[in-house]
Design a protein around this motif. Structure first.
Motif, short mmCIF file in Angstrom:
data_model
loop_
_atom_site.label_atom_id
_atom_site.label_comp_id
_atom_site.label_asym_id
_atom_site.label_seq_id
_atom_site.Cartn_x
_atom_site.Cartn_y
_atom_site.Cartn_z
N GLU A 194 0.83 -1.20 0.00
CA GLU A 194 0.00 0.00 0.00
C GLU A 194 0.87 1.25 0.00
O GLU A 194 1.69 1.44 0.91
CB GLU A 194 -0.88 -0.02 1.24
CG GLU A 194 -1.79 1.18 1.41
CD GLU A 194 -2.59 1.08 2.69
OE1 GLU A 194 -3.81 0.82 2.61
OE2 GLU A 194 -2.00 1.24 3.78
N PRO A 195 0.73 2.14 -0.99
CA PRO A 195 1.49 3.41 -0.96
C PRO A 195 1.16 4.21 0.29
O PRO A 195 0.01 4.20 0.76
CB PRO A 195 1.05 4.13 -2.24
CG PRO A 195 0.57 3.03 -3.14
CD PRO A 195 -0.06 2.01 -2.22
N TRP A 196 2.14 4.88 0.83
CA TRP A 196 1.93 5.74 1.99
C TRP A 196 1.16 6.98 1.56
O TRP A 196 1.50 7.63 0.57
CB TRP A 196 3.27 6.12 2.59
CG TRP A 196 3.22 7.05 3.77
CD1 TRP A 196 3.79 8.28 3.86
CD2 TRP A 196 2.59 6.81 5.03
NE1 TRP A 196 3.56 8.84 5.09
CE2 TRP A 196 2.82 7.96 5.84
CE3 TRP A 196 1.85 5.77 5.56
CZ2 TRP A 196 2.33 8.07 7.14
CZ3 TRP A 196 1.36 5.87 6.87
CH2 TRP A 196 1.61 7.01 7.63
N ASP A 197 0.11 7.31 2.30
CA ASP A 197 -0.74 8.45 1.97
C ASP A 197 -0.16 9.70 2.64
O ASP A 197 -0.50 10.03 3.78
CB ASP A 197 -2.17 8.20 2.43
CG ASP A 197 -3.15 9.20 1.83
OD1 ASP A 197 -2.69 10.27 1.37
OD2 ASP A 197 -4.36 8.91 1.83
N PHE A 198 0.71 10.39 1.94
CA PHE A 198 1.36 11.58 2.49
C PHE A 198 0.34 12.68 2.81
O PHE A 198 0.55 13.46 3.74
CB PHE A 198 2.41 12.11 1.51
CG PHE A 198 3.62 11.23 1.40
CD1 PHE A 198 4.69 11.39 2.27
CD2 PHE A 198 3.70 10.25 0.42
CE1 PHE A 198 5.82 10.58 2.17
CE2 PHE A 198 4.82 9.44 0.31
CZ PHE A 198 5.88 9.61 1.20
N GLU A 199 -0.74 12.73 2.06
CA GLU A 199 -1.71 13.81 2.25
C GLU A 199 -2.49 13.66 3.55
O GLU A 199 -3.07 14.63 4.04
CB GLU A 199 -2.67 13.85 1.06
CG GLU A 199 -1.99 14.24 -0.25
CD GLU A 199 -2.98 14.37 -1.38
OE1 GLU A 199 -4.18 14.11 -1.15
OE2 GLU A 199 -2.56 14.72 -2.50
N LYS A 200 -2.52 12.46 4.13
CA LYS A 200 -3.26 12.25 5.36
C LYS A 200 -2.38 12.27 6.60
O LYS A 200 -2.85 11.98 7.70
CB LYS A 200 -4.02 10.91 5.30
CG LYS A 200 -5.18 10.93 4.31
CD LYS A 200 -5.99 9.65 4.38
CE LYS A 200 -7.18 9.70 3.41
NZ LYS A 200 -7.98 8.45 3.47
N MET A 201 -1.10 12.63 6.43
CA MET A 201 -0.22 12.69 7.59
C MET A 201 -0.70 13.76 8.56
O MET A 201 -1.08 14.87 8.14
CB MET A 201 1.22 12.98 7.15
CG MET A 201 1.85 11.84 6.37
SD MET A 201 3.54 12.22 5.80
CE MET A 201 4.43 12.25 7.37
N GLU A 202 -0.68 13.45 9.84
CA GLU A 202 -1.15 14.39 10.85
C GLU A 202 -0.27 15.63 10.90
O GLU A 202 -0.75 16.75 11.10
CB GLU A 202 -1.16 13.70 12.22
CG GLU A 202 -1.85 14.49 13.30
CD GLU A 202 -1.95 13.73 14.60
OE1 GLU A 202 -3.05 13.68 15.18
OE2 GLU A 202 -0.92 13.17 15.04
N THR A 203 1.04 15.45 10.74
CA THR A 203 1.99 16.56 10.67
C THR A 203 2.99 16.28 9.55
O THR A 203 3.28 15.13 9.25
CB THR A 203 2.74 16.75 11.99
OG1 THR A 203 3.47 15.54 12.29
CG2 THR A 203 1.79 17.06 13.13
N ILE A 204 3.50 17.33 8.96
CA ILE A 204 4.50 17.22 7.89
C ILE A 204 5.89 17.52 8.48
O ILE A 204 6.05 18.54 9.17
CB ILE A 204 4.20 18.20 6.74
CG1 ILE A 204 2.81 17.91 6.17
CG2 ILE A 204 5.26 18.09 5.64
CD1 ILE A 204 2.64 16.52 5.61
N PRO A 205 6.87 16.66 8.24
CA PRO A 205 8.20 16.90 8.82
C PRO A 205 8.80 18.24 8.42
O PRO A 205 8.74 18.65 7.26
CB PRO A 205 9.02 15.73 8.27
CG PRO A 205 8.02 14.64 8.06
CD PRO A 205 6.79 15.35 7.58
N ASP A 206 9.37 18.91 9.42
CA ASP A 206 10.12 20.14 9.19
C ASP A 206 11.59 19.83 8.90
O ASP A 206 12.26 20.58 8.20
CB ASP A 206 10.04 21.04 10.42
CG ASP A 206 8.61 21.33 10.83
OD1 ASP A 206 7.96 22.10 10.11
OD2 ASP A 206 8.16 20.78 11.85
N ILE A 207 12.07 18.73 9.48
CA ILE A 207 13.45 18.28 9.27
C ILE A 207 13.43 16.80 8.95
O ILE A 207 12.68 16.03 9.57
CB ILE A 207 14.31 18.52 10.54
CG1 ILE A 207 14.40 20.01 10.85
CG2 ILE A 207 15.71 17.93 10.37
CD1 ILE A 207 15.12 20.32 12.17
#
Length: 423
Positions: free
Chosen positions: A250-263
């Motif tokens: 299953e591809p990882w759903d980047f759009e549903k991530m709770e937070t987006i990494p800053d680093i």
């Protein structure tokens, strides 16, 4: 008399060898059995695994099965009871750590299909004043190769789960066994990546790392794919992921991530550099560039930190030791490439799922940095399995914490909770 003294010495040695002290306390090796058989006794209020109040940390697939290193979950709760029912895709015996707010980790082995009572009125901290309100429950999987599936979460009658908002900054680690905590006391919960994530305090952290994996997309130590491809998926390259998903992960759903990494911190290449895997310098550079291009595409505003010196162990050098290095020139060239006009004028974005690359006209500034690990670890900081000891991991985490603080201005926000390594 000498025989008695010798016998006493042997007895004392036996006691010392059987007891491991960590932070002045005995390190447990047999953990409490938390499984319960009759749920009706507790009259639970039950939530499904997809309840909005539950925040999943790290990577889990759509069926709430965990992968990679140190995945976990967080939620608030009222009352004095918490139990979790684990799904059939839980590996029996998986060691998990859990804690209330800032208290010490408690460990237990969990079972597929079983319900485990993790918090009771006797749990340390449950009957004390709470500087963190509501009570915060956190659980993490310790082993990178095992995993769990969440089926249900239970609290006491009339009690409820409470959504805990995520922290406002996030760091992700992409790596292999060195980031996953392989051969360390609590594996993922003893790794340098865990030490940095927890040591920062007030920070979400993901450890997308798996032992033996290359960045180059080829078979390495049993891993069928490299991080240039696998990072784009929910699951890792483990046998259990193959059993669950077969040839269609299953591809990882980047759009549903709770937070987006800053680093994003990347430490890859130790496996590529091993002659057994026969990876050329050209293939390594190409794959590493594509991975960073993919990270830039998914997290356009993230700063990327490359750990430059690979940990390839030490060799005897005269009457001392020296550190092996590999792909040193190549790694420095990769950093220079991403901070040059060649890339910044028209970033090339790699998609590891479709395996296509696209040139985009997107505003960009230099975003790739290097963190030199040379001189941090000494010969005795590397264990017999060519991986850092617990002390070695702490040393790397400590230096990387200061690097992040000085480079990006991140304050160290851990002010008392039991964050960096544990008893």
């Amino acid at each position: 008399m000498q025989l008695k003294t010798w016998a006493l010495a042997l007895t004392l040695c036996g006691v010392v060898e059987a007891t491991i002290l960590q932070n002045g306390q005995v390190r447990e090796s047999h953990f409490p059995d938390t499984r319960i058989s009759d749920l009706s006794v507790y009259h639970f209020n039950t939530y499904d695994a997809d309840a909005a109040e539950i925040s999943y940390k790290g990577r889990w697939d759509s069926n709430k099965v965990s992968y990679w290193s140190a995945p976990g979950l967080v939620f608030g709760f009222s009352g004095d009871k918490v139990a979790i029912t684990f799904g059939e895709n839980t590996v029996n015996g998986t060691l998990v750590g859990y804690r209330i707010s800032g208290r010490d980790w408690i460990f237990t082995n969990v079972t597929g299909g079983g319900t485990h009572l993790l918090v009771t009125p006797e749990t340390p901290g449950i009957d004390e004043a709470y500087p963190v309100n509501p009570q915060r429950f956190e659980m993490r999987v310790s082993n990178w190769g095992y995993g769990i599936q969440i089926d249900k979460v239970h609290v006491g009658t009339g009690e409820s789960l409470i959504k805990i908002p995520p922290y406002n900054r996030t760091i992700e680690f992409i790596g292999d066994s060195l980031s996953a905590g392989d051969f360390q006391s609590y594996e993922g919960l003893s790794s340098f990546a865990y030490g940095v994530g927890e040591g920062l305090g007030g920070t979400e952290y993901y450890v997308t790392a798996f032992p033996g994996i290359c960045v180059t997309d080829q078979e390495c130590w049993g891993n069928p794919r490299g991080q240039v491809h696998q990072w784009f998926y929910s699951s890792d390259t483990s046998w259990r992921a193959a059993e669950i998903w077969g040839d269609n992960p299953e591809p990882w759903d980047f759009e549903k991530m709770e937070t987006i990494p800053d680093i994003v911190v990347i430490n890859l290449g130790t496996n590529d550099n091993n002659v057994a895997n026969n990876v050329s310098a050209e293939a390594y550079v190409d794959a590493y560039k594509k991975l960073i291009q993919g990270v830039h595409g998914k997290y356009p505003n993230a700063q990327v930190v490359i750990m430059v010196e690979l940990w390839l162990g030490f060799y005897q050098y005269g009457n001392s030791y020296a550190q092996y290095q590999g792909f040193q020139h190549e790694l420095e060239e990769i950093v220079a490439y991403f901070n040059s006009d060649r890339y910044l004028s028209a970033p090339k974005i790699w998609d590891g799922v479709t395996e296509t690359i696209e040139t985009l006209n997107m505003p960009s500034e230099p975003f790739v940095h290097y963190f030199r690990t040379k001189g941090i670890l000494q010969h005795n900081d590397i264990g017999p399995q060519y991986h850092p000891t617990d002390v070695g991991a702490i040393k790397v985490a400590s230096h990387l914490l200061q690097y992040i603080k000085l480079t990006f201005g991140w304050d160290l926000a851990a002010t008392g909770p039991e964050y960096v390594f544990h008893t």
